[in-house]
Design an enzyme around this catalytic site. Structure first.
Site, PDB file in Angstrom:
ATOM      1  N   CYS A 114       0.815  -1.224   0.000  1.00 41.70           N
ATOM      2  CA  CYS A 114       0.000   0.000   0.000  1.00 41.70           C
ATOM      3  C   CYS A 114       0.841   1.263   0.000  1.00 41.70           C
ATOM      4  O   CYS A 114       0.343   2.345  -0.311  1.00 41.70           O
ATOM      5  CB  CYS A 114      -0.942   0.009   1.198  1.00 41.70           C
ATOM      6  SG  CYS A 114      -2.052  -1.396   1.220  1.00 41.70           S
ATOM      7  N   HIS A 253      -3.619   7.238   2.159  1.00 43.04           N
ATOM      8  CA  HIS A 253      -3.963   5.899   1.677  1.00 43.04           C
ATOM      9  C   HIS A 253      -5.405   5.607   2.087  1.00 43.04           C
ATOM     10  O   HIS A 253      -5.807   5.870   3.216  1.00 43.04           O
ATOM     11  CB  HIS A 253      -3.001   4.884   2.302  1.00 43.04           C
ATOM     12  CG  HIS A 253      -3.371   3.471   2.004  1.00 43.04           C
ATOM     13  ND1 HIS A 253      -3.675   3.031   0.735  1.00 43.04           N
ATOM     14  CD2 HIS A 253      -3.490   2.385   2.819  1.00 43.04           C
ATOM     15  CE1 HIS A 253      -3.960   1.744   0.779  1.00 43.04           C
ATOM     16  NE2 HIS A 253      -3.869   1.330   2.028  1.00 43.04           N
ATOM     17  N   ASN A 283     -10.034  -0.427  -0.669  1.00 36.58           N
ATOM     18  CA  ASN A 283      -8.574  -0.301  -0.602  1.00 36.58           C
ATOM     19  C   ASN A 283      -7.959  -0.963  -1.831  1.00 36.58           C
ATOM     20  O   ASN A 283      -7.965  -2.181  -1.941  1.00 36.58           O
ATOM     21  CB  ASN A 283      -8.090  -0.956   0.698  1.00 36.58           C
ATOM     22  CG  ASN A 283      -6.583  -0.894   0.873  1.00 36.58           C
ATOM     23  OD1 ASN A 283      -5.859  -0.507  -0.041  1.00 36.58           O
ATOM     24  ND2 ASN A 283      -6.119  -1.281   2.048  1.00 36.58           N
TER      25      ASN A 283
HETATM   26  N1  COA Z   1     -19.068  -8.461   8.515  1.00 36.07           N
HETATM   27  C1  COA Z   1     -19.646  -8.672   9.703  1.00 36.07           C
HETATM   28  N2  COA Z   1     -18.947  -8.913  10.821  1.00 36.07           N
HETATM   29  C2  COA Z   1     -17.609  -8.932  10.723  1.00 36.07           C
HETATM   30  C3  COA Z   1     -16.942  -8.724   9.490  1.00 36.07           C
HETATM   31  C4  COA Z   1     -17.741  -8.488   8.355  1.00 36.07           C
HETATM   32  N3  COA Z   1     -17.216  -8.275   7.155  1.00 36.07           N
HETATM   33  N4  COA Z   1     -15.611  -8.793   9.699  1.00 36.07           N
HETATM   34  C5  COA Z   1     -15.432  -9.043  11.009  1.00 36.07           C
HETATM   35  N5  COA Z   1     -16.631  -9.122  11.612  1.00 36.07           N
HETATM   36  C6  COA Z   1     -16.938  -9.350  13.017  1.00 36.07           C
HETATM   37  C7  COA Z   1     -15.790 -10.029  13.737  1.00 36.07           C
HETATM   38  O1  COA Z   1     -15.871 -11.429  13.542  1.00 36.07           O
HETATM   39  C8  COA Z   1     -16.048  -9.634  15.180  1.00 36.07           C
HETATM   40  O2  COA Z   1     -17.056 -10.483  15.712  1.00 36.07           O
HETATM   41  P1  COA Z   1     -16.938 -10.999  17.226  1.00 36.07           P
HETATM   42  O3  COA Z   1     -16.954  -9.751  18.069  1.00 36.07           O
HETATM   43  O4  COA Z   1     -18.146 -11.850  17.338  1.00 36.07           O
HETATM   44  O5  COA Z   1     -15.642 -11.726  17.273  1.00 36.07           O
HETATM   45  C9  COA Z   1     -16.670  -8.233  15.038  1.00 36.07           C
HETATM   46  O6  COA Z   1     -17.089  -8.098  13.677  1.00 36.07           O
HETATM   47  C10 COA Z   1     -15.715  -7.100  15.371  1.00 36.07           C
HETATM   48  O7  COA Z   1     -14.467  -7.378  14.805  1.00 36.07           O
HETATM   49  P2  COA Z   1     -13.262  -6.396  14.961  1.00 36.07           P
HETATM   50  O8  COA Z   1     -12.058  -7.007  14.359  1.00 36.07           O
HETATM   51  O9  COA Z   1     -13.170  -5.902  16.349  1.00 36.07           O
HETATM   52  O10 COA Z   1     -13.775  -5.166  14.100  1.00 36.07           O
HETATM   53  P3  COA Z   1     -13.064  -3.796  13.882  1.00 36.07           P
HETATM   54  O11 COA Z   1     -13.931  -2.707  14.393  1.00 36.07           O
HETATM   55  O12 COA Z   1     -11.626  -3.824  14.328  1.00 36.07           O
HETATM   56  O13 COA Z   1     -13.053  -3.689  12.295  1.00 36.07           O
HETATM   57  C11 COA Z   1     -11.583  -4.004  10.447  1.00 36.07           C
HETATM   58  C12 COA Z   1     -12.382  -4.670  11.545  1.00 36.07           C
HETATM   59  C13 COA Z   1     -10.880  -5.066   9.624  1.00 36.07           C
HETATM   60  C14 COA Z   1     -12.554  -3.238   9.556  1.00 36.07           C
HETATM   61  C15 COA Z   1     -10.577  -3.010  11.080  1.00 36.07           C
HETATM   62  O14 COA Z   1      -9.840  -3.661  12.079  1.00 36.07           O
HETATM   63  C16 COA Z   1      -9.629  -2.447  10.081  1.00 36.07           C
HETATM   64  O15 COA Z   1     -10.027  -1.725   9.186  1.00 36.07           O
HETATM   65  N6  COA Z   1      -8.316  -2.711  10.222  1.00 36.07           N
HETATM   66  C17 COA Z   1      -7.328  -2.202   9.319  1.00 36.07           C
HETATM   67  C18 COA Z   1      -7.397  -3.005   8.074  1.00 36.07           C
HETATM   68  C19 COA Z   1      -6.715  -2.363   6.931  1.00 36.07           C
HETATM   69  O16 COA Z   1      -7.090  -1.292   6.550  1.00 36.07           O
HETATM   70  N7  COA Z   1      -5.732  -3.042   6.379  1.00 36.07           N
HETATM   71  C20 COA Z   1      -5.021  -2.596   5.262  1.00 36.07           C
HETATM   72  C21 COA Z   1      -4.074  -1.557   5.692  1.00 36.07           C
HETATM   73  S1  COA Z   1      -3.065  -1.158   4.355  1.00 36.07           S
END
Ligand code: COA
Length: 330
Positions: A114, A253, A283
């Site tokens: 990225c 980004h 992304n």
């Molecule tokens: N739909 C529904 N539920 C989902 C899901 C989806 N697509 N993806 C995850 N969940 C669930 C999880 O299983 C979890 O359930 P649980 O509480 O029963 O275990 C719940 O949602 C919360 O998960 P969590 O990981 O705490 O969510 P979050 O608020 O951290 O959001 C991301 C998850 C991935 C969106 C976030 O962590 C993120 O954006 N991280 C950075 C990722 C990124 O941008 N990477 C590239 C960088 S270059």
């Protein structure tokens, strides 16, 4: 020796096919509401038919060259930032070189995930500053749809495919890259990686082997991305002897709207100062910043002579921020 490399043309190339959150909710257990609330993404583009990494990059590159008013014979080098090449060999830059008829140009790829556009901009500017090249076409592109696991709701909702490109030209006026700060931490590769498919772990002929797909620790990457982009942004500004109030627009980004909001809060900048278009593309990895620059310029959010802060974070881990002055020298 010229001191600067102005951005004289820009363009983007995105797939025709739009995949909405509702479309993804038919494949995995998720919802439009969850994806929008947690990420800000509404839809993304996914390649189909004959589209590939190099066709997207070539479309972006063609537009950038047209805007710059340069011909294929003018281009000394083509650099493609990608970690999703058309093939392991040759470099995707060679395919772009052939597609655009850049017969005089040297061609190579940069793999910085990225952060690829900020890395590429730094490398290309350095090559112009040393006199190795006068005009460079820099494309930044990824096709994440081929490396995400469409059964994994933690990742498949986040990504899309797309390319952006810029033409950089030598000038003695202060345009283009004014400062850049790049960083990496290979010790944290496990946080965002594709484990198999290289020499360490060749791909096995097993369709159920999920190690061919991108895996990510979302929460950890979120935290490190906010910190990495904040810190490198401040370092890049300091290196340019500038302060945040001199920055007209931040083009970050485009991974997650909440990441961008957290950076805005830490930098104490209004969110309106950030250009955000991830709602329509998700992304696209290396593609996000040049796609955003192209749309920002088209919409009038980005104008000739504006000072712009670019900031990126991604797999590697890698990160980078840059201060640029937008537009053509007078
Ligand atoms: N739909 C529904 N539920 C989902 C899901 C989806 N697509 N993806 C995850 N969940 C669930 C999880 O299983 C979890 O359930 P649980 O509480 O029963 O275990 C719940 O949602 C919360 O998960 P969590 O990981 O705490 O969510 P979050 O608020 O951290 O959001 C991301 C998850 C991935 C969106 C976030 O962590 C993120 O954006 N991280 C950075 C990722 C990124 O941008 N990477 C590239 C960088 S270059």
């Amino acid at each position: 020796m010229s001191v600067y490399a102005a951005i004289t043309g820009w363009g983007m190339g995105v797939p025709v096919k739009i995949v909405t959150n509702d479309d993804i909710a038919k494949i995995v257990d998720t919802s439009d509401e969850w994806i929008q609330t947690r990420t800000g993404i509404r839809e993304r583009r996914i390649i189909s038919g004959s589209e590939s990494t190099s066709t997207l990059a070539s479309a972006a590159g063609r537009d950038a060259m047209q805007m710059a008013g340069v011909t294929p014979a003018d281009i000394d080098m083509v650099i493609v930032a990608t970690f999703t090449p058309d093939r392991p060999l040759p470099a995707t830059a060679c395919q772009v070189q052939a597609a655009l008829g850049l017969n005089r140009a040297a061609a190579f790829d940069i793999a910085a995930a990225c952060s690829g556009f900020v890395y590429g901009l730094t490398v290309a500017t350095s090559l112009i500053q040393t006199g190795m090249a006068k005009r460079i076409l820099l494309c930044a592109v990824d096709v994440l749809s081929h490396v995400v696991n469409w059964q994994d709701r933690n990742t498949c909702v986040l990504f899309g495919d797309g390319a952006g490109a810029v033409v950089l030209e030598a000038t003695d006026q202060p345009y283009g890259l004014l400062s850049a700060v790049l960083g990496a931490d290979g010790r944290r590769e496990d946080l965002l990686m594709i484990e198999a498919g290289g020499t360490c772990m060749p791909l096995r002929d097993d369709p159920h082997d999920t190690r061919r797909y991108l895996t990510m620790n979302g929460r950890e990457v979120f935290k490190l991305a906010v910190r990495g982009m904040e810190e490198s942004s401040l370092s890049a500004l300091a290196k340019a002897n500038m302060t945040l109030d001199q920055i007209d627009l931040v083009v970050p980004h485009q991974a997650n709207r909440r990441i961008i909001e957290a950076i805005a809060e830490r930098l104490n900048l209004p969110i309106e100062r950030f250009f955000i278009n991830l709602d329509r593309y998700g992304n696209t990895s290396a593609g996000t910043i040049p796609i955003a620059l192209t749309e920002a310029a088209a919409s009038g959010a980005l104008k000739q002579d504006d000072y712009v802060l670019l900031t990126a974070f991604g797999g590697g881990l890698t990160w980078g921020s840059a201060v640029i002055r937008w537009g053509k020298p007078s």
